[in-house]
Scaffold this motif. Structure first.
Motif, PDB file in Angstrom:
ATOM      1  N   MET A 157     -21.385  95.447  76.383  1.00 30.17           N
ATOM      2  CA  MET A 157     -20.674  94.857  75.818  1.00 30.17           C
ATOM      3  C   MET A 157     -21.733  94.372  74.786  1.00 30.17           C
ATOM      4  SD  MET A 157     -18.051  92.339  78.161  1.00 30.17           S
ATOM      5  CE  MET A 157     -18.993  91.339  78.805  1.00 30.17           C
ATOM      6  N   SER A 158     -23.000  94.379  74.558  1.00 28.19           N
ATOM      7  CA  SER A 158     -23.709  93.780  73.948  1.00 28.19           C
ATOM      8  C   SER A 158     -23.748  95.029  72.768  1.00 28.19           C
ATOM      9  CB  SER A 158     -24.995  94.210  74.270  1.00 28.19           C
ATOM     10  OG  SER A 158     -25.366  94.584  75.141  1.00 28.19           O
ATOM     11  N   GLU A 159     -23.520  96.105  72.586  1.00 24.37           N
ATOM     12  CA  GLU A 159     -23.698  97.205  71.792  1.00 24.37           C
ATOM     13  C   GLU A 159     -22.561  97.215  70.834  1.00 24.37           C
ATOM     14  OE1 GLU A 159     -23.611 101.478  74.282  1.00 24.37           O
ATOM     15  OE2 GLU A 159     -25.626 100.802  75.264  1.00 24.37           O
ATOM     16  N   ILE A 160     -21.384  96.692  71.367  1.00 22.52           N
ATOM     17  CA  ILE A 160     -20.617  96.834  70.788  1.00 22.52           C
ATOM     18  C   ILE A 160     -20.736  95.701  69.651  1.00 22.52           C
ATOM     19  CG2 ILE A 160     -18.519  95.400  71.727  1.00 22.52           C
ATOM     20  CD1 ILE A 160     -16.356  96.846  71.123  1.00 22.52           C
ATOM     21  N   LEU A 161     -21.104  94.740  69.927  1.00 24.21           N
ATOM     22  CA  LEU A 161     -21.394  93.931  68.581  1.00 24.21           C
ATOM     23  C   LEU A 161     -22.811  94.393  67.894  1.00 24.21           C
ATOM     24  CD1 LEU A 161     -20.598  89.788  70.217  1.00 24.21           C
ATOM     25  CD2 LEU A 161     -19.454  91.322  69.387  1.00 24.21           C
ATOM     26  N   GLY A 162     -22.976  94.584  68.690  1.00 28.55           N
ATOM     27  CA  GLY A 162     -24.712  95.756  67.978  1.00 28.55           C
ATOM     28  C   GLY A 162     -24.455  96.211  66.810  1.00 28.55           C
ATOM     29  N   SER A 163     -23.049  96.480  66.725  1.00 30.56           N
ATOM     30  CA  SER A 163     -22.274  97.960  65.750  1.00 30.56           C
ATOM     31  C   SER A 163     -22.778  97.358  64.733  1.00 30.56           C
ATOM     32  CB  SER A 163     -22.207  98.774  66.884  1.00 30.56           C
ATOM     33  OG  SER A 163     -20.346  98.063  67.013  1.00 30.56           O
ATOM     34  N   VAL A 164     -22.051  96.010  64.756  1.00 36.00           N
ATOM     35  CA  VAL A 164     -21.823  95.256  63.210  1.00 36.00           C
ATOM     36  C   VAL A 164     -22.191  94.163  62.865  1.00 36.00           C
ATOM     37  CG1 VAL A 164     -18.965  96.115  64.058  1.00 36.00           C
ATOM     38  CG2 VAL A 164     -20.109  93.751  64.696  1.00 36.00           C
ATOM     39  N   GLU A 165     -23.301  93.561  63.580  1.00 40.05           N
ATOM     40  CA  GLU A 165     -23.856  92.045  63.723  1.00 40.05           C
ATOM     41  C   GLU A 165     -24.397  92.586  62.521  1.00 40.05           C
ATOM     42  OE1 GLU A 165     -26.470  91.438  66.695  1.00 40.05           O
ATOM     43  OE2 GLU A 165     -27.652  93.303  65.844  1.00 40.05           O
ATOM     44  N   GLY A 166     -24.252  93.702  61.012  1.00 39.02           N
ATOM     45  CA  GLY A 166     -24.758  93.945  60.009  1.00 39.02           C
ATOM     46  C   GLY A 166     -24.044  93.505  59.214  1.00 39.02           C
TER      47      GLY A 166
ATOM     48  N   VAL B  59     -17.662  85.163  56.339  1.00 43.42           N
ATOM     49  CA  VAL B  59     -16.823  85.992  56.692  1.00 43.42           C
ATOM     50  C   VAL B  59     -17.035  86.259  58.518  1.00 43.42           C
ATOM     51  CG1 VAL B  59     -19.586  86.311  56.997  1.00 43.42           C
ATOM     52  CG2 VAL B  59     -17.768  88.296  57.361  1.00 43.42           C
ATOM     53  N   GLU B  60     -15.991  86.866  58.738  1.00 40.79           N
ATOM     54  CA  GLU B  60     -15.581  87.117  60.497  1.00 40.79           C
ATOM     55  C   GLU B  60     -15.196  88.269  60.925  1.00 40.79           C
ATOM     56  OE1 GLU B  60     -12.725  85.095  62.847  1.00 40.79           O
ATOM     57  OE2 GLU B  60     -11.231  87.375  62.014  1.00 40.79           O
ATOM     58  N   VAL B  61     -15.874  89.015  61.686  1.00 42.47           N
ATOM     59  CA  VAL B  61     -15.669  90.982  62.658  1.00 42.47           C
ATOM     60  C   VAL B  61     -15.387  90.500  63.043  1.00 42.47           C
ATOM     61  CG1 VAL B  61     -16.693  92.964  62.281  1.00 42.47           C
ATOM     62  CG2 VAL B  61     -17.873  91.256  60.823  1.00 42.47           C
ATOM     63  N   TYR B  62     -14.138  91.222  64.223  1.00 41.84           N
ATOM     64  CA  TYR B  62     -13.682  91.472  64.867  1.00 41.84           C
ATOM     65  C   TYR B  62     -13.718  92.906  65.347  1.00 41.84           C
ATOM     66  CZ  TYR B  62      -9.460  91.611  68.577  1.00 41.84           C
ATOM     67  OH  TYR B  62      -9.634  91.237  70.098  1.00 41.84           O
ATOM     68  N   VAL B  63     -13.995  93.214  66.851  1.00 45.44           N
ATOM     69  CA  VAL B  63     -14.624  94.912  66.373  1.00 45.44           C
ATOM     70  C   VAL B  63     -13.827  94.911  68.379  1.00 45.44           C
ATOM     71  CG1 VAL B  63     -16.615  94.191  67.704  1.00 45.44           C
ATOM     72  CG2 VAL B  63     -15.346  96.242  67.165  1.00 45.44           C
TER      73      VAL B  63
ATOM     74  N   GLY C   1     -14.580  91.982  70.551  1.00 42.16           N
ATOM     75  CA  GLY C   1     -15.838  90.994  70.609  1.00 42.16           C
ATOM     76  C   GLY C   1     -15.815  90.444  68.547  1.00 42.16           C
ATOM     77  N   ILE C   2     -16.195  88.852  68.569  1.00 43.70           N
ATOM     78  CA  ILE C   2     -16.069  88.344  67.981  1.00 43.70           C
ATOM     79  C   ILE C   2     -17.826  88.127  67.204  1.00 43.70           C
ATOM     80  CG2 ILE C   2     -14.708  86.057  66.688  1.00 43.70           C
ATOM     81  CD1 ILE C   2     -12.061  86.789  68.374  1.00 43.70           C
ATOM     82  N   ILE C   3     -17.640  88.263  66.114  1.00 43.56           N
ATOM     83  CA  ILE C   3     -18.700  87.437  65.010  1.00 43.56           C
ATOM     84  C   ILE C   3     -18.530  86.817  63.856  1.00 43.56           C
ATOM     85  CG2 ILE C   3     -19.736  89.634  64.697  1.00 43.56           C
ATOM     86  CD1 ILE C   3     -22.578  89.334  65.064  1.00 43.56           C
TER      87      ILE C   3
ATOM     88  N   GLY D 116     -22.514  81.142  63.845  1.00 42.60           N
ATOM     89  CA  GLY D 116     -22.544  81.366  64.992  1.00 42.60           C
ATOM     90  C   GLY D 116     -22.293  82.213  66.068  1.00 42.60           C
ATOM     91  N   VAL D 117     -20.471  82.032  66.265  1.00 43.12           N
ATOM     92  CA  VAL D 117     -20.602  83.024  67.209  1.00 43.12           C
ATOM     93  C   VAL D 117     -20.562  84.733  67.070  1.00 43.12           C
ATOM     94  CG1 VAL D 117     -17.873  83.013  67.517  1.00 43.12           C
ATOM     95  CG2 VAL D 117     -17.920  81.137  66.810  1.00 43.12           C
ATOM     96  N   GLU D 118     -20.456  84.458  68.383  1.00 40.14           N
ATOM     97  CA  GLU D 118     -21.339  85.410  69.083  1.00 40.14           C
ATOM     98  C   GLU D 118     -20.202  85.920  70.419  1.00 40.14           C
ATOM     99  OE1 GLU D 118     -25.089  88.382  69.242  1.00 40.14           O
ATOM    100  OE2 GLU D 118     -24.940  87.694  67.803  1.00 40.14           O
ATOM    101  N   VAL D 119     -19.639  86.907  70.017  1.00 42.28           N
ATOM    102  CA  VAL D 119     -18.992  87.048  71.873  1.00 42.28           C
ATOM    103  C   VAL D 119     -18.183  88.331  71.875  1.00 42.28           C
ATOM    104  CG1 VAL D 119     -16.571  85.515  71.389  1.00 42.28           C
ATOM    105  CG2 VAL D 119     -17.443  85.542  73.577  1.00 42.28           C
ATOM    106  N   SER D 120     -18.029  88.374  73.304  1.00 41.64           N
ATOM    107  CA  SER D 120     -17.928  89.587  73.551  1.00 41.64           C
ATOM    108  C   SER D 120     -17.544  89.954  75.672  1.00 41.64           C
ATOM    109  CB  SER D 120     -18.316  91.712  73.570  1.00 41.64           C
ATOM    110  OG  SER D 120     -19.328  91.056  74.766  1.00 41.64           O
TER     111      SER D 120
END
Length: 449
Positions: free
Chosen positions: A1-10, A23-27, A157-159, A163-167
């Protein structure tokens, strides 16, 4: 699951460099597979794999949103830039507060079953065949009209830049069957049954048999005289009715917009004292259970009505802050292509102490209603409803008797909730609603003229 957030954290620092205040990213990424039944035959199957992101950017309280169905780096950067452009050119919302901040998330159980992911096409066909066979063999007069079996899994996942970072990952499987029965020139209304679970423990045979039984029991219907009667509503009927009445009434956006019948009624008696309703986002094995909602707020249990007294509404982050309250974890998304909106999770009606047979036996002249049609035309603000009761059966001297043709249920849902006679102990989840049968003392039934 960490991979899905890793793909968008940049994308977070990228959006900030472009001028975003927030800014919020929902993946999300997932796969679904479905077998379809039409006219008594397995007719088709299809599989869908989908991945994508939704980006919300805020500049000077103006919100921009963009989405794409790709996790390719170039596409992610393009959609982030578009969200920024929309926010920059948009009109500021003076009521905007801010995106959520990190919080502790509950441990939820029973929402993921690896066995569902491992199901083969042959497995799915076999499950579908068992359901179809059970319906077909129940009675030769039954036609399994439509239905199917579907399964799927999803990772989301949402970041955000607070500082929200959860999947989280989850699975679902379900089967549904719609039937009709034919006898001579007579054809019954459609009758259906379903079974949806987060784990691999559905009962396709029961779904097929129950859909067939309802159809056979709907043969040779009779008309009924208009009048006021005691009525038992099953879970299907309750789901249809409450979706378009009570659910909008307890939603925080309608409180703010002055479109709720329950506005300014917190702490007052709005229903029978035997009625307790909770919104439980952390219910074990719940169909809508999740550790966090569609904007990264932790899920929780919220008491809506307790012993008839209105206790709370449900909120997302935006309308919760506008109401001077907090989010109740009820921001739901229809996927990465949608922004959050307020919706119940598992709306749980606390069970009573009556078994179904006892509930029926206590009615001398009344009705048992399995489902309702036309509930979408109900008026949630006034509570007025006028819906077709089908399938529906007459109760006479404590027994369910003949089916009823052309009956309508008319009245006011908020008055009905105050006039509950008893609540069953046969709890069941259908969609978002987790409820038993409910018996109402006086309901107007309009017969066919």
């Amino acid at each position: 699951m960490s991979e899905i957030l890793g793909s968008v954290e940049g994308l977070i620092p990228l959006a900030e460099r472009m001028g975003a205040d927030e800014v919020e990213v929902y993946v999300a990424s997932g796969k679904s597979f479905e077998i379809e039944v039409r006219l008594g035959q397995i007719t088709s199957s299809h599989s869908i794999f989908d991945s994508g992101i939704g980006v919300r950017a805020v500049i000077n309280k103006a919100v921009g949103f963009g989405f794409c169905n790709s996790l390719e780096k170039k596409k992610l950067e393009e959609i982030t830039e578009k969200a920024i452009q929309i926010a920059r050119s948009g009109k500021p919302d003076s009521n905007w507060s801010e995106l959520p901040y990190p919080s502790s998330f509950p441990v939820v159980r029973g929402i993921y079953d690896k066995r569902i992911i491992e199901l083969s096409v042959e497995d799915m066909v076999e499950i579908t065949g068992r359901m179809l066979q059970a319906a077909s063999e129940y009675d030769r007069r039954v036609m399994p009209f439509w239905g199917g079996v579907g399964s799927g899994y999803a990772v989301r996942g949402i970041i955000n830049n607070h500082g929200v970072e959860v999947s989280e990952k989850g699975t679902m499987i379900g089967c549904v069957m719609g039937t009709i029965a034919r006898e001579g020139y007579q054809v019954t209304p459609e009758c259906s049954e379903s079974d949806y679970k987060r784990s691999l423990n559905i009962n396709p045979e029961n779904v097929g048999r129950e859909a067939a039984r309802q159809a056979i029991d709907s043969l040779r219907p009779k008309k009924v005289e208009t009048g006021v009667y005691p009525v038992i509503l099953a879970q299907d009927a309750l789901t249809s009715l409450l979706t378009y009445t009570l659910v909008p009434t307890i939603s925080g956006d309608n409180i703010i917009r002055d479109k709720s019948a329950y506005k300014d009624k917190i702490g007052t008696l709005v229903a029978s004292e035997i009625l307790t309703i909770e919104d439980d986002g952390v219910m074990e094995r719940g169909l809508s259970t999740c550790a966090f909602d569609g904007e990264g707020t932790s899920s929780q249990k919220t008491i809506i009505i307790q012993n008839g007294i209105l206790k709370s509404f449900i909120f997302d982050n935006y309308f919760g802050r506008r109401a001077g309250a907090k989010s109740t974890g009820n921001a739901k998304r229809g996927g990465y292509a949608a922004t959050p909106s307020i919706s119940p999770t598992n709306l749980y009606v606390k069970e009573g102490d009556k078994n179904p047979d006892k509930m029926v036996s206590e009615i001398d002249d009344g009705f048992f209603i399995r489902d309702l049609q036309g509930a979408h035309s109900s008026n949630s603000e006034s509570g007025e409803v006028s819906v077709v009761a089908t399938p529906c059966w007459k109760i006479e001297k404590g027994e369910i008797k003949n089916p009823i043709k052309g009956a309508m249920l008319a009245g006011n849902i908020y008055n009905m909730l105050k006039d509950i006679k008893c609540i069953g102990n046969n709890i069941r989840q259908l969609a978002y609603l987790v409820a038993p049968w409910i018996s109402f003392e006086k309901v107007r039934i309009v017969g066919e003229t």
